[in-house]
Scaffold this motif. Structure first.
Motif, PDB file in Angstrom:
ATOM      1  N   VAL A   1       0.851  -1.190   0.000  1.00  0.00           N
ATOM      2  CA  VAL A   1       0.000   0.000   0.000  1.00  0.00           C
ATOM      3  C   VAL A   1       0.883   1.235   0.000  1.00  0.00           C
ATOM      4  CG1 VAL A   1      -1.759   1.310   1.241  1.00  0.00           C
ATOM      5  CG2 VAL A   1      -1.848  -1.195   1.202  1.00  0.00           C
ATOM      6  N   GLN A   2       0.584   2.155  -0.903  1.00  0.00           N
ATOM      7  CA  GLN A   2       1.346   3.407  -0.963  1.00  0.00           C
ATOM      8  C   GLN A   2       0.401   4.592  -1.048  1.00  0.00           C
ATOM      9  OE1 GLN A   2       4.106   2.996  -4.292  1.00  0.00           O
ATOM     10  NE2 GLN A   2       5.723   2.412  -2.871  1.00  0.00           N
ATOM     11  N   LEU A   3       0.772   5.640  -0.333  1.00  0.00           N
ATOM     12  CA  LEU A   3       0.040   6.892  -0.378  1.00  0.00           C
ATOM     13  C   LEU A   3       1.014   7.988  -0.776  1.00  0.00           C
ATOM     14  CD1 LEU A   3      -2.022   6.577   2.928  1.00  0.00           C
ATOM     15  CD2 LEU A   3      -2.844   6.228   0.597  1.00  0.00           C
ATOM     16  N   GLN A   4       0.652   8.785  -1.747  1.00  0.00           N
ATOM     17  CA  GLN A   4       1.517   9.850  -2.244  1.00  0.00           C
ATOM     18  C   GLN A   4       0.805  11.185  -2.066  1.00  0.00           C
ATOM     19  OE1 GLN A   4       4.715   9.438  -3.566  1.00  0.00           O
ATOM     20  NE2 GLN A   4       4.832  11.663  -3.488  1.00  0.00           N
ATOM     21  N   ALA A   5       1.305  11.964  -1.118  1.00  0.00           N
ATOM     22  CA  ALA A   5       0.723  13.283  -0.861  1.00  0.00           C
ATOM     23  C   ALA A   5       1.437  14.343  -1.684  1.00  0.00           C
ATOM     24  CB  ALA A   5       0.822  13.616   0.622  1.00  0.00           C
ATOM     25  N   SER A   6       0.680  15.320  -2.133  1.00  0.00           N
ATOM     26  CA  SER A   6       1.254  16.411  -2.918  1.00  0.00           C
ATOM     27  C   SER A   6       0.413  17.668  -2.741  1.00  0.00           C
ATOM     28  CB  SER A   6       1.328  16.023  -4.392  1.00  0.00           C
ATOM     29  OG  SER A   6       0.028  15.773  -4.908  1.00  0.00           O
ATOM     30  N   GLY A   7       0.938  18.772  -3.249  1.00  0.00           N
ATOM     31  CA  GLY A   7       0.187  20.019  -3.232  1.00  0.00           C
ATOM     32  C   GLY A   7       0.639  21.038  -2.215  1.00  0.00           C
ATOM     33  N   GLY A   8       1.576  20.674  -1.366  1.00  0.00           N
ATOM     34  CA  GLY A   8       2.068  21.625  -0.381  1.00  0.00           C
ATOM     35  C   GLY A   8       2.888  22.728  -1.031  1.00  0.00           C
ATOM     36  N   GLY A   9       3.193  23.745  -0.249  1.00  0.00           N
ATOM     37  CA  GLY A   9       3.986  24.845  -0.761  1.00  0.00           C
ATOM     38  C   GLY A   9       3.964  26.020   0.182  1.00  0.00           C
ATOM     39  N   LEU A  10       4.446  27.142  -0.319  1.00  0.00           N
ATOM     40  CA  LEU A  10       4.500  28.381   0.455  1.00  0.00           C
ATOM     41  C   LEU A  10       3.358  29.284   0.006  1.00  0.00           C
ATOM     42  CD1 LEU A  10       5.937  30.383   2.366  1.00  0.00           C
ATOM     43  CD2 LEU A  10       7.344  31.066   0.404  1.00  0.00           C
ATOM     44  N   VAL A  11       2.603  29.782   0.968  1.00  0.00           N
ATOM     45  CA  VAL A  11       1.466  30.639   0.660  1.00  0.00           C
ATOM     46  C   VAL A  11       1.370  31.731   1.724  1.00  0.00           C
ATOM     47  CG1 VAL A  11      -0.170  29.185   1.917  1.00  0.00           C
ATOM     48  CG2 VAL A  11      -0.994  30.635   0.051  1.00  0.00           C
ATOM     49  N   GLN A  12       0.855  32.871   1.341  1.00  0.00           N
ATOM     50  CA  GLN A  12       0.655  33.952   2.309  1.00  0.00           C
ATOM     51  C   GLN A  12      -0.603  33.707   3.131  1.00  0.00           C
ATOM     52  OE1 GLN A  12       0.694  37.633   0.044  1.00  0.00           O
ATOM     53  NE2 GLN A  12       2.878  37.885   0.422  1.00  0.00           N
ATOM     54  N   ALA A  13      -0.613  34.255   4.309  1.00  0.00           N
ATOM     55  CA  ALA A  13      -1.799  34.154   5.164  1.00  0.00           C
ATOM     56  C   ALA A  13      -3.026  34.659   4.403  1.00  0.00           C
ATOM     57  CB  ALA A  13      -1.593  34.950   6.437  1.00  0.00           C
ATOM     58  N   GLY A  14      -4.117  33.916   4.547  1.00  0.00           N
ATOM     59  CA  GLY A  14      -5.334  34.238   3.828  1.00  0.00           C
ATOM     60  C   GLY A  14      -5.474  33.527   2.505  1.00  0.00           C
ATOM     61  N   GLY A  15      -4.395  32.888   2.072  1.00  0.00           N
ATOM     62  CA  GLY A  15      -4.407  32.192   0.799  1.00  0.00           C
ATOM     63  C   GLY A  15      -4.981  30.792   0.901  1.00  0.00           C
ATOM     64  N   SER A  16      -4.895  30.065  -0.215  1.00  0.00           N
ATOM     65  CA  SER A  16      -5.473  28.728  -0.307  1.00  0.00           C
ATOM     66  C   SER A  16      -4.482  27.747  -0.933  1.00  0.00           C
ATOM     67  CB  SER A  16      -6.741  28.750  -1.164  1.00  0.00           C
ATOM     68  OG  SER A  16      -7.735  29.570  -0.602  1.00  0.00           O
ATOM     69  N   LEU A  17      -4.657  26.504  -0.565  1.00  0.00           N
ATOM     70  CA  LEU A  17      -3.921  25.393  -1.179  1.00  0.00           C
ATOM     71  C   LEU A  17      -4.846  24.191  -1.210  1.00  0.00           C
ATOM     72  CD1 LEU A  17      -0.371  25.397   0.514  1.00  0.00           C
ATOM     73  CD2 LEU A  17      -0.867  25.874  -1.888  1.00  0.00           C
ATOM     74  N   ARG A  18      -4.606  23.308  -2.176  1.00  0.00           N
ATOM     75  CA  ARG A  18      -5.323  22.033  -2.198  1.00  0.00           C
ATOM     76  C   ARG A  18      -4.320  20.902  -2.182  1.00  0.00           C
ATOM     77  NH1 ARG A  18      -9.488  19.062  -6.388  1.00  0.00           N
ATOM     78  NH2 ARG A  18      -7.586  18.775  -7.616  1.00  0.00           N
ATOM     79  N   LEU A  19      -4.422  20.085  -1.171  1.00  0.00           N
ATOM     80  CA  LEU A  19      -3.569  18.910  -1.060  1.00  0.00           C
ATOM     81  C   LEU A  19      -4.273  17.710  -1.691  1.00  0.00           C
ATOM     82  CD1 LEU A  19      -2.315  19.219   2.628  1.00  0.00           C
ATOM     83  CD2 LEU A  19      -1.420  20.318   0.560  1.00  0.00           C
ATOM     84  N   SER A  20      -3.470  16.831  -2.259  1.00  0.00           N
ATOM     85  CA  SER A  20      -3.979  15.590  -2.827  1.00  0.00           C
ATOM     86  C   SER A  20      -3.219  14.422  -2.235  1.00  0.00           C
ATOM     87  CB  SER A  20      -3.814  15.577  -4.350  1.00  0.00           C
ATOM     88  OG  SER A  20      -4.517  16.637  -4.958  1.00  0.00           O
ATOM     89  N   CYS A  21      -3.887  13.308  -2.152  1.00  0.00           N
ATOM     90  CA  CYS A  21      -3.241  12.080  -1.674  1.00  0.00           C
ATOM     91  C   CYS A  21      -3.740  10.940  -2.541  1.00  0.00           C
ATOM     92  CB  CYS A  21      -3.564  11.841  -0.209  1.00  0.00           C
ATOM     93  SG  CYS A  21      -2.923  10.289   0.446  1.00  0.00           S
ATOM     94  N   ALA A  22      -2.852  10.410  -3.359  1.00  0.00           N
ATOM     95  CA  ALA A  22      -3.213   9.330  -4.265  1.00  0.00           C
ATOM     96  C   ALA A  22      -2.743   8.008  -3.691  1.00  0.00           C
ATOM     97  CB  ALA A  22      -2.578   9.566  -5.628  1.00  0.00           C
ATOM     98  N   GLY A  23      -3.623   7.029  -3.701  1.00  0.00           N
ATOM     99  CA  GLY A  23      -3.287   5.738  -3.109  1.00  0.00           C
ATOM    100  C   GLY A  23      -3.200   4.637  -4.132  1.00  0.00           C
ATOM    101  N   SER A  24      -2.454   3.598  -3.780  1.00  0.00           N
ATOM    102  CA  SER A  24      -2.357   2.411  -4.611  1.00  0.00           C
ATOM    103  C   SER A  24      -2.114   1.201  -3.709  1.00  0.00           C
ATOM    104  CB  SER A  24      -1.217   2.545  -5.630  1.00  0.00           C
ATOM    105  OG  SER A  24       0.022   2.681  -4.968  1.00  0.00           O
TER     106      SER A  24
END
Length: 117
Positions: A1-24
């Motif tokens: 079983v593997q989980l691959q998380a992605s989507g992180g980064g640097l953002v200013q306060a008040g901003g948005s991000l979307r994280l993803s986690c793909a499994g297999s």
């Protein structure tokens, strides 16, 4: 079983991000999925979880109203939409999977989210 998380980064306060986690390696549509985070010098803490069918979600009080967890079972992927980010949301975010009612038994490698003030 593997989980691959992605989507992180640097953002200013008040901003948005979307994280993803793909499994297999597992039929993820049969398992609950969740997000946790660990800030520097702190223990890992719960953020959000979604049931295997997607009908039941829970959030930590600190993210309610700002974060939304969702899943696409056809893609074996769980998402975390993070809005109105705050500096205190800075952490490594981990996705995990578990059977309903059981402990988390598999974890992804984590993705770093940094929110600047």
């Amino acid at each position: 079983v593997q989980l691959q998380a992605s989507g992180g980064g640097l953002v200013q306060a008040g901003g948005s991000l979307r994280l993803s986690c793909a499994g297999s390696g597992r039929t993820f549509s049969r398992y609950d999925m969740g997000w946790f985070r660990q800030a520097p010098g702190k223990e890992r803490e719960f953020v959000a979880t979604i049931s295997w069918r997607g009908g039941i979600v829970y959030y930590a009080d600190s993210v309610k109203g700002r974060f939304t967890i969702s899943r696409d079972n056809a893609k074996n992927t769980v998402y975390l939409q993070m809005n109105s980010l705050k500096p205190e949301d800075t952490a490594v975010y981990y996705c995990g999977t578990k059977t309903s009612g059981g402990p988390y038994d598999y974890w992804g490698q984590g993705t770093l989210v940094t929110v600047s003030s």
